[in-house]
Scaffold this motif. Structure first.
Motif, short mmCIF file in Angstrom:
data_model
loop_
_atom_site.label_atom_id
_atom_site.label_comp_id
_atom_site.label_asym_id
_atom_site.label_seq_id
_atom_site.Cartn_x
_atom_site.Cartn_y
_atom_site.Cartn_z
N LYS A 147 61.66 38.15 18.50
CA LYS A 147 62.68 37.43 17.77
C LYS A 147 63.11 36.18 18.54
O LYS A 147 63.35 36.22 19.73
CB LYS A 147 63.88 38.34 17.56
CG LYS A 147 65.00 37.71 16.78
CD LYS A 147 66.15 38.68 16.61
CE LYS A 147 67.29 37.98 15.91
NZ LYS A 147 68.48 38.81 15.83
N GLU A 148 63.18 35.04 17.81
CA GLU A 148 63.64 33.80 18.42
C GLU A 148 65.15 33.86 18.57
O GLU A 148 65.87 34.21 17.64
CB GLU A 148 63.27 32.61 17.54
CG GLU A 148 63.71 31.29 18.11
CD GLU A 148 63.36 30.12 17.21
OE1 GLU A 148 64.14 29.18 17.17
OE2 GLU A 148 62.32 30.17 16.54
N ILE A 149 65.66 33.53 19.75
CA ILE A 149 67.09 33.52 20.00
C ILE A 149 67.56 32.09 20.15
O ILE A 149 67.03 31.33 20.95
CB ILE A 149 67.45 34.32 21.28
CG1 ILE A 149 67.06 35.79 21.08
CG2 ILE A 149 68.91 34.18 21.62
CD1 ILE A 149 67.30 36.65 22.30
N THR A 150 68.54 31.72 19.32
CA THR A 150 69.13 30.40 19.44
C THR A 150 70.10 30.44 20.60
O THR A 150 71.05 31.20 20.59
CB THR A 150 69.87 30.03 18.14
OG1 THR A 150 68.95 30.07 17.07
CG2 THR A 150 70.49 28.65 18.25
N ALA A 151 69.84 29.65 21.62
CA ALA A 151 70.71 29.62 22.79
C ALA A 151 71.19 28.20 23.04
O ALA A 151 70.41 27.26 23.03
CB ALA A 151 69.97 30.14 24.01
N TYR A 152 72.50 28.08 23.22
CA TYR A 152 73.09 26.80 23.57
C TYR A 152 73.24 26.76 25.08
O TYR A 152 73.61 27.75 25.70
CB TYR A 152 74.46 26.66 22.91
CG TYR A 152 74.37 26.35 21.44
CD1 TYR A 152 74.38 25.03 21.01
CD2 TYR A 152 74.28 27.35 20.50
CE1 TYR A 152 74.29 24.73 19.66
CE2 TYR A 152 74.19 27.06 19.15
CZ TYR A 152 74.20 25.75 18.74
OH TYR A 152 74.11 25.46 17.40
N THR A 153 72.94 25.61 25.67
CA THR A 153 73.00 25.47 27.12
C THR A 153 73.82 24.24 27.48
O THR A 153 73.69 23.20 26.85
CB THR A 153 71.57 25.31 27.70
OG1 THR A 153 70.78 26.42 27.28
CG2 THR A 153 71.60 25.26 29.22
N CYS A 154 74.64 24.37 28.52
CA CYS A 154 75.41 23.24 29.03
C CYS A 154 74.49 22.41 29.93
O CYS A 154 73.92 22.94 30.88
CB CYS A 154 76.62 23.72 29.82
SG CYS A 154 77.58 22.38 30.57
N GLU A 155 74.35 21.14 29.60
CA GLU A 155 73.48 20.27 30.40
C GLU A 155 74.06 19.95 31.77
O GLU A 155 73.34 19.54 32.67
CB GLU A 155 73.18 19.00 29.62
CG GLU A 155 72.33 19.26 28.40
CD GLU A 155 72.05 18.01 27.58
OE1 GLU A 155 72.40 16.90 28.01
OE2 GLU A 155 71.45 18.16 26.50
N LYS A 156 75.39 20.16 31.95
CA LYS A 156 76.02 19.87 33.25
C LYS A 156 75.90 21.05 34.22
O LYS A 156 75.47 20.87 35.35
CB LYS A 156 77.50 19.55 33.06
CG LYS A 156 77.79 18.12 32.70
CD LYS A 156 79.29 17.87 32.77
CE LYS A 156 79.56 16.39 32.70
NZ LYS A 156 81.01 16.12 32.80
N CYS A 157 76.30 22.26 33.76
CA CYS A 157 76.35 23.39 34.70
C CYS A 157 75.29 24.46 34.45
O CYS A 157 75.13 25.37 35.25
CB CYS A 157 77.73 24.03 34.67
SG CYS A 157 78.09 25.00 33.18
N GLY A 158 74.57 24.38 33.32
CA GLY A 158 73.51 25.34 33.04
C GLY A 158 73.94 26.63 32.37
O GLY A 158 73.11 27.48 32.06
N LYS A 159 75.24 26.80 32.12
CA LYS A 159 75.72 28.00 31.45
C LYS A 159 75.12 28.05 30.05
O LYS A 159 74.90 27.02 29.43
CB LYS A 159 77.25 27.95 31.35
CG LYS A 159 77.88 29.27 30.97
CD LYS A 159 79.40 29.16 30.92
CE LYS A 159 79.92 28.59 32.22
NZ LYS A 159 81.35 28.36 32.24
N SER A 160 74.85 29.26 29.53
CA SER A 160 74.25 29.35 28.19
C SER A 160 74.92 30.43 27.37
O SER A 160 75.57 31.33 27.90
CB SER A 160 72.75 29.60 28.28
OG SER A 160 72.50 30.87 28.84
#
Length: 67
Positions: free
Chosen positions: A2-15
């Motif tokens: 299953k494809e998981i849509t993940a949002y990632t912070c470009e500054k700190c890498g948190k997702s």
């Protein structure tokens, strides 16, 4: 798999992993909107049309999503 849509912070890498619709429980899909002044806004929307929400924020900016 299953494809998981993940949002990632470009500054700190948190997702953030998947988010689901409160009405039908389907995974929200990443999309973008263009405002009247031409600005692009990241959103997550229900595939069944139950609505959309602005993408999450972290470190004072929109988190990004690679789709």
């Amino acid at each position: 798999m299953k494809e998981i849509t993940a949002y990632t912070c470009e500054k700190c890498g948190k997702s953030i992993g998947t988010m689901t619709c409160g009405k039908c429980d389907k995974e929200l899909k990443h999309s973008t909107l263009t405002t009247g002044d031409g600005e692009t806004v990241h959103v997550s929307e229900c595939p069944d049309g139950h609505g959309k929400v602005k993408s999450p924020m972290c470190c004072g900016q929109d988190m990004s999503c690679a789709v």
